[in-house]
Design an enzyme around this catalytic site. Sequence first.
Site, PDB file in Angstrom:
ATOM      1  N   GLY A 138      24.039  53.637 -35.036  1.00 13.84           N
ATOM      2  CA  GLY A 138      24.965  52.965 -36.012  1.00 13.84           C
ATOM      3  C   GLY A 138      24.937  53.168 -37.530  1.00 13.84           C
ATOM      4  O   GLY A 138      24.653  52.250 -38.437  1.00 13.84           O
ATOM      5  N   SER A 164      16.494  40.558 -37.668  1.00 14.49           N
ATOM      6  CA  SER A 164      17.183  39.700 -38.633  1.00 14.49           C
ATOM      7  C   SER A 164      16.362  38.309 -38.757  1.00 14.49           C
ATOM      8  O   SER A 164      15.769  38.010 -37.853  1.00 14.49           O
ATOM      9  CB  SER A 164      18.543  39.248 -38.138  1.00 14.49           C
ATOM     10  OG  SER A 164      19.096  38.280 -38.817  1.00 14.49           O
ATOM     11  N   TYR A 188      23.837  36.043 -31.251  1.00 15.56           N
ATOM     12  CA  TYR A 188      23.094  37.018 -32.566  1.00 15.56           C
ATOM     13  C   TYR A 188      21.501  36.555 -32.525  1.00 15.56           C
ATOM     14  O   TYR A 188      20.696  37.633 -32.488  1.00 15.56           O
ATOM     15  CB  TYR A 188      23.855  36.939 -33.615  1.00 15.56           C
ATOM     16  CG  TYR A 188      23.474  37.656 -34.566  1.00 15.56           C
ATOM     17  CD1 TYR A 188      23.795  39.294 -34.620  1.00 15.56           C
ATOM     18  CD2 TYR A 188      22.612  37.426 -35.669  1.00 15.56           C
ATOM     19  CE1 TYR A 188      23.372  40.187 -35.741  1.00 15.56           C
ATOM     20  CE2 TYR A 188      22.084  38.242 -36.688  1.00 15.56           C
ATOM     21  CZ  TYR A 188      22.746  39.680 -36.575  1.00 15.56           C
ATOM     22  OH  TYR A 188      22.296  40.420 -37.772  1.00 15.56           O
ATOM     23  N   ALA A 189      21.350  35.465 -32.803  1.00 16.53           N
ATOM     24  CA  ALA A 189      19.942  34.888 -32.810  1.00 16.53           C
ATOM     25  C   ALA A 189      19.293  35.243 -31.603  1.00 16.53           C
ATOM     26  O   ALA A 189      18.001  35.721 -31.848  1.00 16.53           O
ATOM     27  CB  ALA A 189      19.781  33.396 -33.050  1.00 16.53           C
ATOM     28  N   ALA A 190      19.637  35.174 -30.336  1.00 18.26           N
ATOM     29  CA  ALA A 190      18.946  35.481 -29.143  1.00 18.26           C
ATOM     30  C   ALA A 190      18.652  36.773 -29.060  1.00 18.26           C
ATOM     31  O   ALA A 190      17.521  37.540 -28.758  1.00 18.26           O
ATOM     32  CB  ALA A 190      19.617  35.007 -27.953  1.00 18.26           C
ATOM     33  N   ASN A 244      19.280  50.617 -35.188  1.00 17.61           N
ATOM     34  CA  ASN A 244      19.927  49.948 -36.139  1.00 17.61           C
ATOM     35  C   ASN A 244      21.467  49.268 -35.822  1.00 17.61           C
ATOM     36  O   ASN A 244      22.042  48.271 -36.301  1.00 17.61           O
ATOM     37  CB  ASN A 244      20.495  51.033 -37.583  1.00 17.61           C
ATOM     38  CG  ASN A 244      20.924  50.173 -38.339  1.00 17.61           C
ATOM     39  OD1 ASN A 244      20.632  49.160 -39.112  1.00 17.61           O
ATOM     40  ND2 ASN A 244      22.236  50.269 -38.665  1.00 17.61           N
ATOM     41  N   SER A 289      27.367  55.053 -39.504  1.00 19.29           N
ATOM     42  CA  SER A 289      28.535  55.187 -40.170  1.00 19.29           C
ATOM     43  C   SER A 289      28.752  54.538 -41.518  1.00 19.29           C
ATOM     44  O   SER A 289      29.496  55.067 -42.242  1.00 19.29           O
ATOM     45  CB  SER A 289      29.717  55.191 -39.354  1.00 19.29           C
ATOM     46  OG  SER A 289      29.715  53.976 -38.727  1.00 19.29           O
ATOM     47  N   ARG A 290      28.194  53.307 -41.617  1.00 18.44           N
ATOM     48  CA  ARG A 290      28.331  52.650 -42.907  1.00 18.44           C
ATOM     49  C   ARG A 290      27.273  51.757 -42.823  1.00 18.44           C
ATOM     50  O   ARG A 290      26.047  51.626 -42.086  1.00 18.44           O
ATOM     51  CB  ARG A 290      29.705  51.693 -42.628  1.00 18.44           C
ATOM     52  CG  ARG A 290      29.883  50.891 -41.412  1.00 18.44           C
ATOM     53  CD  ARG A 290      30.831  50.226 -41.170  1.00 18.44           C
ATOM     54  NE  ARG A 290      30.639  48.823 -40.354  1.00 18.44           N
ATOM     55  CZ  ARG A 290      31.962  48.182 -39.943  1.00 18.44           C
ATOM     56  NH1 ARG A 290      32.873  48.680 -40.055  1.00 18.44           N
ATOM     57  NH2 ARG A 290      31.609  47.204 -39.173  1.00 18.44           N
TER      58      ARG A 290
HETATM   59  P1  NAD Z   1      27.857  47.071 -40.113  1.00 17.94           P
HETATM   60  O1  NAD Z   1      28.896  46.096 -39.238  1.00 17.94           O
HETATM   61  O2  NAD Z   1      28.256  47.707 -41.586  1.00 17.94           O
HETATM   62  O3  NAD Z   1      27.497  48.585 -39.527  1.00 17.94           O
HETATM   63  C1  NAD Z   1      27.082  48.533 -38.027  1.00 17.94           C
HETATM   64  C2  NAD Z   1      27.221  49.838 -37.360  1.00 17.94           C
HETATM   65  O4  NAD Z   1      26.720  49.770 -35.907  1.00 17.94           O
HETATM   66  C3  NAD Z   1      28.311  50.793 -37.646  1.00 17.94           C
HETATM   67  O5  NAD Z   1      28.125  52.117 -37.913  1.00 17.94           O
HETATM   68  C4  NAD Z   1      28.853  50.924 -36.129  1.00 17.94           C
HETATM   69  O6  NAD Z   1      29.540  52.061 -35.728  1.00 17.94           O
HETATM   70  C5  NAD Z   1      27.839  50.621 -35.310  1.00 17.94           C
HETATM   71  N1  NAD Z   1      27.720  50.074 -34.007  1.00 17.94           N
HETATM   72  C6  NAD Z   1      28.326  48.838 -33.622  1.00 17.94           C
HETATM   73  N2  NAD Z   1      28.436  48.833 -32.501  1.00 17.94           N
HETATM   74  C7  NAD Z   1      27.863  50.040 -31.852  1.00 17.94           C
HETATM   75  C8  NAD Z   1      27.582  50.753 -30.442  1.00 17.94           C
HETATM   76  N3  NAD Z   1      27.848  49.770 -29.633  1.00 17.94           N
HETATM   77  N4  NAD Z   1      27.039  51.875 -30.491  1.00 17.94           N
HETATM   78  C9  NAD Z   1      26.690  52.401 -31.598  1.00 17.94           C
HETATM   79  N5  NAD Z   1      27.187  51.952 -32.897  1.00 17.94           N
HETATM   80  C10 NAD Z   1      27.633  50.763 -32.845  1.00 17.94           C
HETATM   81  O7  NAD Z   1      26.444  46.419 -40.162  1.00 17.94           O
HETATM   82  P2  NAD Z   1      25.145  46.333 -40.846  1.00 17.94           P
HETATM   83  O8  NAD Z   1      25.432  45.178 -42.001  1.00 17.94           O
HETATM   84  O9  NAD Z   1      25.025  47.575 -41.576  1.00 17.94           O
HETATM   85  O10 NAD Z   1      24.114  45.883 -40.029  1.00 17.94           O
HETATM   86  C11 NAD Z   1      23.374  46.990 -39.495  1.00 17.94           C
HETATM   87  C12 NAD Z   1      22.158  46.155 -38.597  1.00 17.94           C
HETATM   88  O11 NAD Z   1      21.540  45.364 -39.483  1.00 17.94           O
HETATM   89  C13 NAD Z   1      22.723  45.441 -37.309  1.00 17.94           C
HETATM   90  O12 NAD Z   1      21.606  45.476 -36.656  1.00 17.94           O
HETATM   91  C14 NAD Z   1      22.672  43.985 -38.002  1.00 17.94           C
HETATM   92  O13 NAD Z   1      22.552  43.070 -37.089  1.00 17.94           O
HETATM   93  C15 NAD Z   1      21.233  44.052 -38.880  1.00 17.94           C
HETATM   94  N6  NAD Z   1      21.260  43.098 -40.034  1.00 17.94           N
HETATM   95  C16 NAD Z   1      22.274  42.975 -41.084  1.00 17.94           C
HETATM   96  C17 NAD Z   1      22.230  41.871 -42.139  1.00 17.94           C
HETATM   97  C18 NAD Z   1      23.501  41.862 -43.003  1.00 17.94           C
HETATM   98  O14 NAD Z   1      23.270  40.985 -43.781  1.00 17.94           O
HETATM   99  N7  NAD Z   1      24.311  42.729 -43.158  1.00 17.94           N
HETATM  100  C19 NAD Z   1      21.377  40.990 -41.849  1.00 17.94           C
HETATM  101  C20 NAD Z   1      20.388  41.126 -40.696  1.00 17.94           C
HETATM  102  C21 NAD Z   1      20.412  41.964 -39.890  1.00 17.94           C
END
Ligand code: NAD
Length: 248
Positions: free
Chosen positions: A13, A143, A156-158, A91, A15-16
Amino acid sequence: MKLLAGKNVIITGASRGIGKGIAEIFADHGANVAFTYSSSEKPALELEKALKGKGVTAKAYQSDAASFEQADALVAKVLEDFGGIDVLINNAGITKDNLLMRMTEADFDSVIETNLKSVFNMTKAVQRTFLKQRSGSIINMSSVVGVKGNAGQTNYAASKAGMIGFTKSVALELGSRNIRCNAIAPGFIETEMTNKLDEKTVQGWRDAIPLKRGGSPEDIANACLFFASDLSLYVTGQVLNVDGGMLT
Ligand code: NAD
Protein backbone atom coordinates in the site's frame (compact mmCIF):
# COMPACT_ATOMS: atom_id res chain seq x y z
CA MET A 1 24.78 8.68 5.74
CA LYS A 2 22.65 6.12 3.87
CA LEU A 3 21.09 3.76 6.40
CA LEU A 4 19.62 1.20 3.96
CA ALA A 5 22.17 1.02 1.15
CA GLY A 6 21.50 -2.06 -1.02
CA LYS A 7 18.66 -3.40 1.17
CA ASN A 8 15.59 -4.80 -0.60
CA VAL A 9 12.28 -3.69 0.90
CA ILE A 10 8.64 -4.63 0.26
CA ILE A 11 6.03 -2.04 1.27
CA THR A 12 2.33 -2.86 0.92
CA GLY A 13 0.00 0.00 0.00
CA ALA A 14 2.54 2.60 -1.07
CA SER A 15 0.85 4.33 -4.01
CA ARG A 16 0.03 7.28 -1.75
CA GLY A 17 -0.02 8.54 1.85
CA ILE A 18 2.19 6.98 4.50
CA GLY A 19 3.42 4.13 2.27
CA LYS A 20 4.52 6.56 -0.42
CA GLY A 21 6.36 8.65 2.20
CA ILE A 22 8.17 5.52 3.40
CA ALA A 23 9.11 4.53 -0.17
CA GLU A 24 10.60 7.98 -0.85
CA ILE A 25 12.64 8.22 2.35
CA PHE A 26 13.82 4.60 2.02
CA ALA A 27 15.00 5.26 -1.56
CA ASP A 28 16.83 8.38 -0.32
CA HIS A 29 18.63 6.00 2.06
CA GLY A 30 19.67 3.65 -0.76
CA ALA A 31 16.97 0.95 -0.43
CA ASN A 32 15.58 -0.88 -3.46
CA VAL A 33 11.80 -0.60 -3.17
CA ALA A 34 9.12 -3.09 -4.26
CA PHE A 35 5.71 -1.66 -3.43
CA THR A 36 2.06 -2.59 -3.92
CA TYR A 37 -1.19 -0.77 -4.53
CA SER A 38 -4.81 -1.93 -4.52
CA SER A 39 -6.80 -3.02 -7.56
CA SER A 40 -9.06 0.03 -7.24
CA GLU A 41 -6.16 2.36 -8.16
CA LYS A 42 -4.41 3.06 -11.43
CA PRO A 43 -0.82 1.76 -11.71
CA ALA A 44 1.55 3.78 -9.50
CA LEU A 45 4.04 4.29 -12.32
CA GLU A 46 4.87 7.91 -11.44
CA LEU A 47 6.15 6.89 -8.01
CA GLU A 48 8.09 3.98 -9.54
CA LYS A 49 9.77 6.45 -11.92
CA ALA A 50 10.49 8.97 -9.14
CA LEU A 51 12.12 6.27 -6.98
CA LYS A 52 14.26 5.04 -9.88
CA GLY A 53 15.35 8.68 -10.33
CA LYS A 54 16.93 8.42 -6.88
CA GLY A 55 19.28 5.73 -8.27
CA VAL A 56 17.67 2.61 -6.77
CA THR A 57 15.73 -0.33 -8.19
CA ALA A 58 11.98 0.21 -7.81
CA LYS A 59 8.86 -1.57 -8.99
CA ALA A 60 5.11 -1.15 -8.47
CA TYR A 61 2.95 -4.29 -8.22
CA GLN A 62 -0.83 -4.45 -8.24
CA SER A 63 -1.52 -7.00 -5.50
CA ASP A 64 -4.35 -7.44 -3.01
CA ALA A 65 -2.70 -7.88 0.39
CA ALA A 66 -5.90 -9.48 1.70
CA SER A 67 -5.45 -12.45 -0.66
CA PHE A 68 -3.14 -15.20 0.58
CA GLU A 69 -2.49 -16.45 -2.98
CA GLN A 70 -1.66 -12.96 -4.25
CA ALA A 71 0.66 -12.23 -1.30
CA ASP A 72 2.53 -15.49 -1.90
CA ALA A 73 2.82 -14.84 -5.64
CA LEU A 74 3.98 -11.26 -4.98
CA VAL A 75 6.83 -12.37 -2.71
CA ALA A 76 7.95 -14.96 -5.29
CA LYS A 77 7.92 -12.29 -8.02
CA VAL A 78 9.85 -9.78 -5.88
CA LEU A 79 12.48 -12.43 -5.09
CA GLU A 80 12.82 -13.06 -8.83
CA ASP A 81 12.96 -9.33 -9.71
CA PHE A 82 15.12 -8.07 -6.82
CA GLY A 83 17.16 -11.17 -5.86
CA GLY A 84 16.28 -10.97 -2.14
CA ILE A 85 14.18 -9.33 0.57
CA ASP A 86 15.53 -7.75 3.78
CA VAL A 87 12.59 -5.73 5.09
CA LEU A 88 8.79 -6.14 4.97
CA ILE A 89 6.50 -3.22 5.80
CA ASN A 90 2.85 -4.19 6.24
CA ASN A 91 1.28 -0.80 5.62
CA ALA A 92 -1.80 -1.40 3.43
CA GLY A 93 -4.98 -0.47 5.25
CA ILE A 94 -8.53 0.79 4.87
CA THR A 95 -11.30 2.24 7.04
CA LYS A 96 -15.05 1.54 6.80
CA ASP A 97 -16.31 3.49 9.79
CA ASN A 98 -19.77 3.18 11.26
CA LEU A 99 -21.44 2.83 14.62
CA LEU A 100 -21.69 -0.82 15.63
CA MET A 101 -25.47 -0.60 15.29
CA ARG A 102 -25.10 0.22 11.58
CA MET A 103 -21.92 -1.67 10.71
CA THR A 104 -22.51 -4.51 8.28
CA GLU A 105 -20.83 -7.89 8.52
CA ALA A 106 -19.25 -7.20 5.12
CA ASP A 107 -17.67 -3.94 6.39
CA PHE A 108 -16.33 -5.72 9.46
CA ASP A 109 -14.89 -8.59 7.44
CA SER A 110 -13.29 -6.47 4.71
CA VAL A 111 -11.45 -4.24 7.23
CA ILE A 112 -10.17 -7.27 9.17
CA GLU A 113 -9.07 -8.98 5.95
CA THR A 114 -7.32 -5.95 4.45
CA ASN A 115 -5.70 -4.68 7.65
CA LEU A 116 -5.01 -7.82 9.69
CA LYS A 117 -5.22 -10.97 7.56
CA SER A 118 -2.92 -9.21 5.07
CA VAL A 119 -0.23 -9.07 7.76
CA PHE A 120 -0.48 -12.83 8.26
CA ASN A 121 -0.39 -13.37 4.47
CA MET A 122 2.68 -11.24 3.81
CA THR A 123 4.61 -12.29 6.93
CA LYS A 124 4.06 -15.97 6.18
CA ALA A 125 5.12 -15.41 2.59
CA VAL A 126 8.47 -13.75 3.49
CA GLN A 127 9.16 -16.02 6.46
CA ARG A 128 10.91 -18.74 4.42
CA THR A 129 13.36 -16.23 2.96
CA PHE A 130 14.05 -14.57 6.32
CA LEU A 131 14.58 -17.96 8.04
CA LYS A 132 16.99 -19.08 5.34
CA GLN A 133 19.10 -15.93 5.54
CA ARG A 134 18.78 -15.69 9.35
CA SER A 135 17.82 -12.03 9.23
CA GLY A 136 14.92 -9.78 8.43
CA SER A 137 12.94 -6.84 9.80
CA ILE A 138 9.13 -6.75 9.73
CA ILE A 139 7.30 -3.50 10.48
CA ASN A 140 3.54 -3.47 10.99
CA MET A 141 1.53 -0.25 10.62
CA SER A 142 -0.91 -0.36 13.53
CA SER A 143 -2.62 2.75 14.95
CA VAL A 144 -3.27 4.57 18.22
CA VAL A 145 -6.85 3.37 17.63
CA GLY A 146 -5.57 -0.20 18.10
CA VAL A 147 -4.19 0.83 21.50
CA LYS A 148 -7.05 2.92 22.87
CA GLY A 149 -10.12 2.14 20.68
CA ASN A 150 -12.39 4.65 18.96
CA ALA A 151 -16.17 5.00 18.75
CA GLY A 152 -17.32 4.26 15.20
CA GLN A 153 -14.26 2.17 14.42
CA THR A 154 -14.85 -1.23 16.06
CA ASN A 155 -13.69 -3.03 12.90
CA TYR A 156 -10.59 -0.83 12.43
CA ALA A 157 -9.65 -0.87 16.15
CA ALA A 158 -9.95 -4.67 16.28
CA SER A 159 -7.75 -5.02 13.19
CA LYS A 160 -5.08 -2.65 14.55
CA ALA A 161 -5.08 -4.21 18.04
CA GLY A 162 -4.78 -7.61 16.37
CA MET A 163 -1.69 -6.41 14.56
CA ILE A 164 -0.04 -5.61 17.90
CA GLY A 165 -0.65 -9.14 19.23
CA PHE A 166 0.60 -10.57 15.95
CA THR A 167 3.73 -8.38 16.10
CA LYS A 168 4.67 -9.48 19.62
CA SER A 169 4.03 -13.15 18.81
CA VAL A 170 6.20 -13.06 15.67
CA ALA A 171 8.95 -11.31 17.66
CA LEU A 172 8.87 -14.14 20.23
CA GLU A 173 8.62 -16.92 17.63
CA LEU A 174 11.34 -15.76 15.23
CA GLY A 175 13.71 -13.79 17.46
CA SER A 176 16.11 -16.73 17.82
CA ARG A 177 16.60 -16.62 14.02
CA ASN A 178 17.51 -12.90 14.13
CA ILE A 179 14.18 -11.89 12.62
CA ARG A 180 12.79 -8.76 14.24
CA CYS A 181 9.16 -7.62 14.23
CA ASN A 182 7.96 -4.23 15.49
CA ALA A 183 4.85 -2.08 15.09
CA ILE A 184 4.24 1.61 14.70
CA ALA A 185 1.09 3.25 16.04
CA PRO A 186 0.57 6.48 14.10
CA GLY A 187 -1.73 9.10 15.58
CA PHE A 188 -3.50 11.56 13.27
CA ILE A 189 -1.54 11.62 10.01
CA GLU A 190 -2.71 13.93 7.23
CA THR A 191 -3.22 11.70 4.16
CA GLU A 192 -6.05 10.83 1.77
CA MET A 193 -7.37 8.46 4.45
CA THR A 194 -7.93 11.37 6.87
CA ASN A 195 -8.81 13.93 4.16
CA LYS A 196 -12.24 12.30 4.09
CA LEU A 197 -12.97 14.00 7.45
CA ASP A 198 -14.53 17.46 7.61
CA GLU A 199 -12.29 20.46 8.48
CA LYS A 200 -13.92 21.00 11.90
CA THR A 201 -13.16 17.41 12.95
CA VAL A 202 -9.61 17.71 11.60
CA GLN A 203 -9.01 20.93 13.57
CA GLY A 204 -10.40 19.22 16.67
CA TRP A 205 -7.83 16.42 16.27
CA ARG A 206 -4.99 18.92 15.75
CA ASP A 207 -5.97 20.94 18.86
CA ALA A 208 -6.03 17.78 21.00
CA ILE A 209 -2.47 16.79 20.02
CA PRO A 210 0.26 18.02 22.42
CA LEU A 211 2.53 18.98 19.47
CA LYS A 212 -0.46 20.88 17.95
CA ARG A 213 -0.27 19.50 14.43
CA GLY A 214 -1.25 16.47 12.44
CA GLY A 215 1.61 14.16 11.51
CA SER A 216 3.04 13.78 8.00
CA PRO A 217 3.93 10.59 6.09
CA GLU A 218 7.59 11.59 6.62
CA ASP A 219 7.12 11.52 10.41
CA ILE A 220 6.06 7.86 10.11
CA ALA A 221 8.70 7.03 7.49
CA ASN A 222 11.48 8.20 9.84
CA ALA A 223 10.26 5.79 12.53
CA CYS A 224 10.21 2.99 9.92
CA LEU A 225 13.77 3.90 8.98
CA PHE A 226 14.84 3.20 12.56
CA PHE A 227 13.12 -0.22 12.66
CA ALA A 228 14.36 -1.21 9.18
CA SER A 229 17.99 -0.24 9.71
CA ASP A 230 20.80 -1.51 11.88
CA LEU A 231 20.05 1.32 14.34
CA SER A 232 17.45 -1.00 15.90
CA LEU A 233 19.32 -4.35 15.75
CA TYR A 234 18.52 -5.01 19.42
CA VAL A 235 14.85 -3.92 19.27
CA THR A 236 11.98 -6.35 18.67
CA GLY A 237 8.37 -6.83 19.76
CA GLN A 238 7.87 -3.12 20.35
CA VAL A 239 5.05 -0.71 19.50
CA LEU A 240 6.19 2.86 18.90
CA ASN A 241 3.52 5.55 19.15
CA VAL A 242 4.27 8.22 16.55
CA ASP A 243 1.43 10.52 17.48
CA GLY A 244 2.66 13.96 18.54
CA GLY A 245 2.03 12.93 22.14
CA MET A 246 -1.64 12.01 21.61
CA LEU A 247 -1.52 8.93 23.85
CA THR A 248 0.58 10.60 26.56
P1 NAD B 1 -4.20 5.82 2.32
O1 NAD B 1 -5.65 5.51 2.18
O2 NAD B 1 -3.74 7.18 1.94
O3 NAD B 1 -3.33 4.73 1.53
C1 NAD B 1 -3.61 3.37 1.68
C2 NAD B 1 -2.73 2.55 0.75
O4 NAD B 1 -3.10 1.17 0.94
C3 NAD B 1 -2.93 2.85 -0.73
O5 NAD B 1 -1.68 2.77 -1.38
C4 NAD B 1 -3.81 1.70 -1.23
O6 NAD B 1 -3.58 1.36 -2.59
C5 NAD B 1 -3.34 0.58 -0.33
N1 NAD B 1 -4.31 -0.50 -0.18
C6 NAD B 1 -5.58 -0.45 0.28
N2 NAD B 1 -6.13 -1.68 0.25
C7 NAD B 1 -5.18 -2.52 -0.23
C8 NAD B 1 -5.12 -3.92 -0.50
N3 NAD B 1 -6.17 -4.73 -0.27
N4 NAD B 1 -3.98 -4.44 -0.99
C9 NAD B 1 -2.90 -3.66 -1.24
N5 NAD B 1 -2.90 -2.34 -1.01
C10 NAD B 1 -4.01 -1.78 -0.51
O7 NAD B 1 -3.87 5.51 3.86
P2 NAD B 1 -2.70 6.06 4.82
O8 NAD B 1 -3.26 7.17 5.64
O9 NAD B 1 -1.46 6.30 4.05
O10 NAD B 1 -2.52 4.82 5.81
C11 NAD B 1 -1.52 3.83 5.65
C12 NAD B 1 -1.55 2.89 6.84
O11 NAD B 1 -1.36 3.64 8.05
C13 NAD B 1 -2.88 2.15 7.00
O12 NAD B 1 -2.64 0.84 7.46
C14 NAD B 1 -3.59 2.95 8.06
O13 NAD B 1 -4.54 2.20 8.76
C15 NAD B 1 -2.42 3.36 8.94
N6 NAD B 1 -2.70 4.54 9.76
C16 NAD B 1 -3.03 5.75 9.20
C17 NAD B 1 -3.30 6.82 10.01
C18 NAD B 1 -3.66 8.18 9.47
O14 NAD B 1 -4.00 9.06 10.27
N7 NAD B 1 -3.58 8.41 8.16
C19 NAD B 1 -3.25 6.68 11.42
C20 NAD B 1 -2.93 5.44 11.95
C21 NAD B 1 -2.64 4.38 11.12
